[in-house]
Motif scaffolding. Structure first.
Motif, short mmCIF file in Angstrom:
data_model
loop_
_atom_site.label_atom_id
_atom_site.label_comp_id
_atom_site.label_asym_id
_atom_site.label_seq_id
_atom_site.Cartn_x
_atom_site.Cartn_y
_atom_site.Cartn_z
N VAL A 87 0.85 -1.19 0.00
CA VAL A 87 0.00 0.00 0.00
C VAL A 87 0.89 1.24 0.00
O VAL A 87 1.85 1.32 0.76
CB VAL A 87 -0.91 0.01 1.24
N ALA A 123 -4.78 6.37 -1.26
CA ALA A 123 -4.08 5.09 -1.17
C ALA A 123 -4.07 4.38 -2.51
O ALA A 123 -5.08 4.35 -3.22
CB ALA A 123 -4.77 4.21 -0.13
N GLY A 129 -3.11 0.59 -4.21
CA GLY A 129 -3.07 -0.76 -3.68
C GLY A 129 -4.39 -1.05 -2.99
O GLY A 129 -5.19 -0.16 -2.73
N ILE A 179 -7.03 -1.68 -0.27
CA ILE A 179 -7.34 -1.43 1.14
C ILE A 179 -8.53 -2.32 1.47
O ILE A 179 -9.62 -2.14 0.93
CB ILE A 179 -7.68 0.04 1.41
N TYR A 236 -8.93 -3.10 7.41
CA TYR A 236 -7.79 -2.23 7.65
C TYR A 236 -8.18 -1.11 8.60
O TYR A 236 -9.32 -0.64 8.61
CB TYR A 236 -7.31 -1.61 6.34
N ASN A 258 -10.74 5.42 -2.52
CA ASN A 258 -9.57 4.97 -1.76
C ASN A 258 -8.87 6.15 -1.07
O ASN A 258 -7.64 6.25 -1.07
CB ASN A 258 -8.57 4.26 -2.68
N TYR A 311 2.02 0.93 7.06
CA TYR A 311 2.32 1.78 5.90
C TYR A 311 2.15 3.24 6.28
O TYR A 311 1.23 3.58 7.03
CB TYR A 311 1.37 1.44 4.74
#
Length: 125
Positions: free
Chosen positions: A2, A24, A26, A28, A32, A77, A114
Motif C-alpha cells: 500500500v 491510497a 493498492g 485497502i 484495515y 480509496n 504503511y
C-alpha cells in the motif's frame, strides 16, 4: 503493498478550517485501520484519529475530539481529516498510516504498517 500520499496541508490562520486528504494505491481491505498522526520537530509522532476502513468506526485523541473529523471515501480509496477551529499548536507534519487486518483502532504509531510522506500544516496566530 500500500502506498499513501497526503495532500492539503499549507498555511492557514488560526480559527480557520482545513481538510487533509490521503490517497491510497493498492488494495485497502475492509478490516484495515487507517490513521492520522502528526509530528513536530523533536517530538514523537502523535496520534490524531483513526478509522476502520470497512465499518467506519472512529477513534480520536482526547485533545482533538470535537474539532477534527476523520472520514473515508471507499470508492476513491481516500482518507480525510477535517480540521476546524485550528490553533497554532496544531502546526505539525501530518501523516496518514494504514494497518492491515486490524480488529481495533490502534493509537500507537508502531502498530501501523504503511505511512505516507507527510504534509506540513502551519497555523498562524
Amino acid at each position: 503493498q500500500v502506498q499513501l500520499v497526503e495532500s492539503g496541508g499549507g498555511l492557514v490562520q488560526a480559527g480557520r478550517s482545513l481538510r487533509l486528504s490521503c490517497t491510497a494505491s493498492g488494495r485497502i481491505f475492509s478490516n484495515y485501520a487507517m490513521g492520522w498522526f502528526r509530528q513536530t520537530p523533536g517530538k514523537e509522532r502523535e496520534f490524531v484519529a483513526a478509522i476502520k476502513w470497512g465499518a467506519g468506526s472512529t477513534s480520536y485523541a482526547d485533545s482533538e475530539q470535537g474539532r477534527f473529523t476523520i472520514s473515508r471515501d471507499n470508492a476513491k480509496n481516500t482518507l480525510y481529516l477535517q480540521m476546524n477551529s485550528l490553533k497554532p499548536e496544531d502546526t505539525a507534519v501530518y501523516y496518514c498510516a494504514a494497518r492491515g487486518s486490524s480488529y481495533y483502532l490502534p493509537s500507537d504509531p508502531d502498530e501501523y504498517d504503511y505511512w505516507g510522506q507527510g504534509t506540513q500544516l502551519t497555523v498562524s496566530s
